[in-house]
Each structure stands twice: as structure tokens, then as C-alpha cells.
Design an enzyme around this catalytic site. Structure first.
Site, PDB file in Angstrom:
ATOM      1  N   ALA A  25      30.731   3.725 -90.030  1.00 53.39           N
ATOM      2  CA  ALA A  25      31.867   3.584 -90.944  1.00 53.39           C
ATOM      3  C   ALA A  25      33.100   4.085 -90.201  1.00 53.39           C
ATOM      4  CB  ALA A  25      31.620   4.426 -92.191  1.00 53.39           C
ATOM      5  N   GLY A  44      26.861   3.936 -90.419  1.00 48.39           N
ATOM      6  CA  GLY A  44      26.918   2.745 -91.273  1.00 48.39           C
ATOM      7  C   GLY A  44      26.481   1.488 -90.547  1.00 48.39           C
ATOM      8  N   GLU A  56      22.807   1.577 -90.797  1.00 45.31           N
ATOM      9  CA  GLU A  56      22.501   1.332 -92.214  1.00 45.31           C
ATOM     10  C   GLU A  56      22.664  -0.157 -92.559  1.00 45.31           C
ATOM     11  OE1 GLU A  56      25.201   4.587 -93.382  1.00 45.31           O
ATOM     12  OE2 GLU A  56      23.565   5.283 -94.659  1.00 45.31           O
ATOM     13  N   GLU A  61      25.647  11.197 -88.799  1.00 46.74           N
ATOM     14  CA  GLU A  61      26.514  11.756 -89.843  1.00 46.74           C
ATOM     15  C   GLU A  61      26.490  13.277 -89.925  1.00 46.74           C
ATOM     16  OE1 GLU A  61      24.648   9.070 -90.226  1.00 46.74           O
ATOM     17  OE2 GLU A  61      25.776   7.515 -91.259  1.00 46.74           O
TER      18      GLU A  61
END
Ligand code: COA
Length: 255
Positions: free
Chosen positions: A64, A110, A113, A133
Site C-alpha cells: 500500500a 498490500g 495481499e 507491516e
């Protein structure tokens, strides 16, 4: 679309996340564009398989976009994860058409993910995968704490999340996180070859199978019962009649 490219050929749609200067990091706009793209492809009768990849030779998606959430408070953080899961990651997982992630480099946070929300993954040999993260003082928010243990087992997932480290393509393959490892040049051709094999089969049955497999991972849903229901609903359909008739007539079914 400012951040993604979509090309459709031979019933295969290839989505390329196209922010190479930011290692294809998922900013808000990219997530929205991907959500719209998957909604459109779901309705597009000319598309039977979706391949998702990153542009350039370095990254699938490096996570992200950290610059967008560094100053968020608790409410904004919750909203970011909730909206992303509902509008993109869950949509990919529940897409009725097979989604293959072609991991062409870094798949972090992300990005991993996103790849894990796809139905299966193929990696190039330069790929590096991880959920970093906790090194940023946060946890995975786009389904990583749930899908990683499903794919690699709880212990390996815990280690990856706690160490925030990266694993290479070979380790990802041995963990079952990616199904195949090939050279970067062979990555998209390999995914296309798999897509062609899938396209020979009944799209109705594939959609029913995706639904039944996913049901097994849903709390409060009896996956076996969904399998029974979906199995039954195949009977009498045109594709079931074509598939069984073709077998009995010793010819290839046409779907
Ligand atoms: N969010 C925002 N920008 C990112 C990013 C992310 N997740 N990942 C990379 N970028 C940007 C960098 O800031 C840099 O931008 P700049 O040139 O404007 O400074 C550009 O992409 C290139 O990245 P850079 O770090 O210079 O490349 P590198 O080869 O030295 O390192 C990584 C590659 C993947 C190891 C490193 O970029 C990284 O650690 N990224 C963050 C990974 C992460 O923690 N993801 C989880 C987020 S929840």
C-alpha cells in the site's frame, strides 16, 4: 484509468498495475481503479480469465502507498482496511472468473495481499514476497493475517508477519504460496498457457467451484453443503449437457 492498464486478447484480460516509479504501490486511486476494473470484467462476456501483474521488471506491487496513510488516526485506519477489503480484495477472491497473479518482482504488504486474493499465483524467479507491516508499526489490513495462514500454514505465516522479512520465489514455492516459478520472460506466457487450459473447461462449473472452495473458508458457512448445492445446480445446465454429451460422443466439449 490513470494507474492501471487493461488488455484483452483470446478471452484473457491482463491487468497491469502501472506505477513503476513507485514500484506499483497501491494508492487510493489505484485501488478504486482496480475495483472498477474487476466489476467491469465480471460482466464482460468476452473475458474468461484475468491475469494481474505489475509493470516493469522490479515489482509486482511493493505494498500500500505508505505516503497516503502515514498520518492516519484509528478511524481512518479502520476505514482504509475495511473499504479496501470490501471494494477490492474480497471482490477478487469472489470473482466468478479465475484470477491469476503473475508476480514479477517485489510482492510486499498490500502487494502480497493482492496476490493472495487471486485464485492462484505464478512467480518469476526474481520475486521477493513478504508482509513487512509490523516493521512500520502496523499489521496487514487487506486480509493478510487471514489468507497467508490459509496458504502457508499458521507457523510460517506467523514467522513471516513477525519477522517482517522477505522470502524468495523458491521458498514461496516450497511453502505453496506460489504454484510455479519461471523466468521473468516466461511469466506471462506461463500464465496464459494456464489460462488457455482453464478456458477449455465450463465457465459455469468453474464459477461454481470457486464459490464452493471459498465457502470452506467462510465462518458460519458449511462448505460441504455449498458444494452439494452447487454440484446440483450444474445439472440440467447447457454446459453440463454439452460436457457430458461431448464425452459420450467422444468429442471435445465446446464451452
Ligand atoms: N509506498 C509508497 N512508496 C513506495 C512504496 C510504498 N509501499 N514502495 C516503494 N515506494 C517508492 C519509494 O518511496 C521510491 O520512491 P521515490 O523514488 O519517489 O523516493 C520508489 O518507490 C522506489 O523505491 P526504493 O525504495 O527507492 O527502491 P529500492 O529498490 O531501494 O527498495 C523496496 C525496494 C521494495 C525494498 C522498498 O521500496 C520498500 O521497502 N518499500 C516498502 C515496502 C513496504 O513496507 N510495503 C508495505 C507497505 S504496508
Amino acid at each position: 484509468m490513470n494507474n492501471i492498464l487493461i488488455a484483452t486478447e483470446n478471452q484473457i484480460a491482463t491487468i497491469t498495475i502501472n506505477r513503476p516509479n513507485k514500484l506499483n504501490a497501491l494508492n487510493k486511486e489505484t485501488i478504486e481503479e482496480l475495483g472498477t476494473a474487476f466489476a467491469d470484467l465480471e460482466e464482460d462476456e468476452g473475458v474468461r480469465v484475468v491475469i494481474i501483474t505489475g509493470s516493469g521488471e522490479k515489482a509486482f506491487v511493493a505494498g500500500a502507498d505508505i505516503s497516503e496513510f502515514a498520518d492516519f488516526d484509528e478511524t481512518e485506519g479502520k476505514k482504509l482496511a475495511g473499504k479496501g477489503q470490501a471494494e477490492l480484495f474480497d471482490v477478487i477472491e469472489n470473482c466468478s472468473k479465475p484470477v491469476i497473479a503473475a508476480i514479477n518482482g517485489f510482492a510486499l504488504g498490500g502487494g502480497l495481499e493482492l496476490a493472495m486474493a487471486a485464485h492462484f499465483r505464478v512467480a518469476s524467479d526474481n520475486a521477493r514476497l513478504g508482509l513487512p507491516e509490523t516493521s512500520l508499526g502496523v499489521i496487514p489490513g487487506y486480509g493478510g493475517t487471514q489468507r497467508l495462514p490459509q496458504l502457508v500454514g499458521k507457523g510460517r505465516a506467523m514467522e513471516m508477519i513477525m519477522t517482517a522479512g522477505m522470502i524468495n520465489a523458491g521458498t514461496a514455492h516450497s511453502y505453496g504460496l506460489v504454484n510455479h516459478v519461471v523466468t521473468l520472460e516466461e511469466l506471462i506466457p506461463t500464465c496464459e498457457e494456464l489460462a488457455h487450459k482453464i478456458i477449455k473447461n465450463s465457465p459455469m462449473a468453474i464459477a461454481a467451484a470457486i464459490d464452493a472452495v471459498n465457502a470452506g473458508y467462510m465462518d458460519g458457512t458449511d462448505g460441504y453443503q455449498v458444494e452439494i448445492d452447487n454440484f446440483g445446480s450444474c445439472f440440467g445446465t447447457e454446459e453440463f449437457i454439452e460436457g457430458t454429451t461431448a464425452f459420450l460422443e467422444k468429442r471435445k466439449a465446446e464451452f
